[in-house]
Design an enzyme around this catalytic site. Structure first.
Site: not given
Ligand code: SAH
Length: 259
Positions: A89, A153, A168
């Site tokens: 994230p 895609r 698209d």
């Molecule tokens: N503690 C971390 C969140 C971990 S969530 C933080 O707050 O930054 C667990 C896993 O889910 C992450 O390692 C990632 O691989 C995935 N993940 C969760 N949300 C995501 C998002 N919005 N985009 C991409 N990967 C995500």
């Protein structure tokens, strides 16, 4: 294009990829996709992939060493991957432009996190950190599928008609025009009558006219007017031809007239 996806839940990746456009592209060999079970790269009897965080606190952390061994194995088998993507994230936001850029790589590795995420030292072997939006999911499998789908895609031969990818939403900085299919008139039922005031919903006449120049112009106009109404900020970066620029001036003028 070659994809390797590293996960502790291979089924979460394999099942969705069995169907649809991506499934066909994998069957045909246009996409070479392998799912790697992270537990296969552990060295202990219990195949442990996570551990408690240094410094204490809640949650578990994905260990770096199985990830490094998975990357070593992928490299030994396929040669060095060009891009190693960590789902997170905290990463750069995935957009159509980012997906197009990634599709230029011959080989992509996607790492799926779990728990509190990866041991931060994993970053040393990562070229891209990507987020699919400002919300937190419980794992990287859904983000990896989203990234894979958006990137694939753009790979020639994956989507049957390449013109449709070019048209698209977001591809040129515009939203897509509206689509209709048969029948030309449908009864939407009594409940939707209150929304549009019409119960019989007709396809716009121009689409039935057979006049291709008119249809093209109508589609341009609709794409522009939707973008103007729903995502006006996209227009700042859009590449518009002369006809579109003229249509946009007209649409803005008409809006101004209404204000
Ligand atoms: N503690 C971390 C969140 C971990 S969530 C933080 O707050 O930054 C667990 C896993 O889910 C992450 O390692 C990632 O691989 C995935 N993940 C969760 N949300 C995501 C998002 N919005 N985009 C991409 N990967 C995500």
């Amino acid at each position: 294009m070659t994809f390797d996806i590293v996960t502790i839940f291979p089924a979460m990746i394999e099942h969705p990829l069995a169907a649809g456009i991506l499934g066909r592209a994998i069957d045909r060999g246009t996409l070479d996709m392998k799912v790697r079970d992270l537990r296969d790269f552990t060295t202990d009897r219990h195949r442990v992939v996570d551990d408690v965080p240094y410094g204490g606190g809640p949650g578990m952390v994905l260990k770096a060493d199985p990830i490094f061994r998975a990357l070593d194995a992928i490299e030994a088998e396929r040669g060095a991957p060009l891009r190693v993507v960590m789902t997170s994230p905290q990463g750069r936001r995935l957009t159509q432009d980012v997906a197009r850029d990634l599709s230029g790589a011959a080989h992509l590795v996607l790492l799926c996190g779990r728990y509190e995420g990866f041991d931060d030292r994993v970053r040393e072997r990562v070229t891209d950190e990507l987020s699919i939006g400002d919300y937190v999911l419980s794992g990287g499998e859904l983000p990896a599928l989203v990234i894979l789908d958006a990137v694939a895609r753009f790979v020639p031969g994956v989507v049957g008609d390449e013109q449709s990818v070019a048209e698209d939403s977001f591809s040129r900085g515009l939203l897509d025009f509206p689509h209709f299919t048969r029948p030309a008139a449908i009864d939407a039922g009594a409940r939707s009558a209150s929304l549009s005031g019409e119960r019989i919903l007709r396809v716009p006449d121009v689409l039935l006219s057979g006049n291709h120049a008119e249809i093209r112009r109508w589609r341009k106009r609709e794409a522009l007017s939707r973008t103007l109404a729903l995502r006006p900020e996209l227009l700042d970066g859009a590449s518009l031809d002369e006809e579109e620029q003229e249509l946009l001036r007209e649409l803005k003028g008409a809006r101004h007239g209404r204000d």
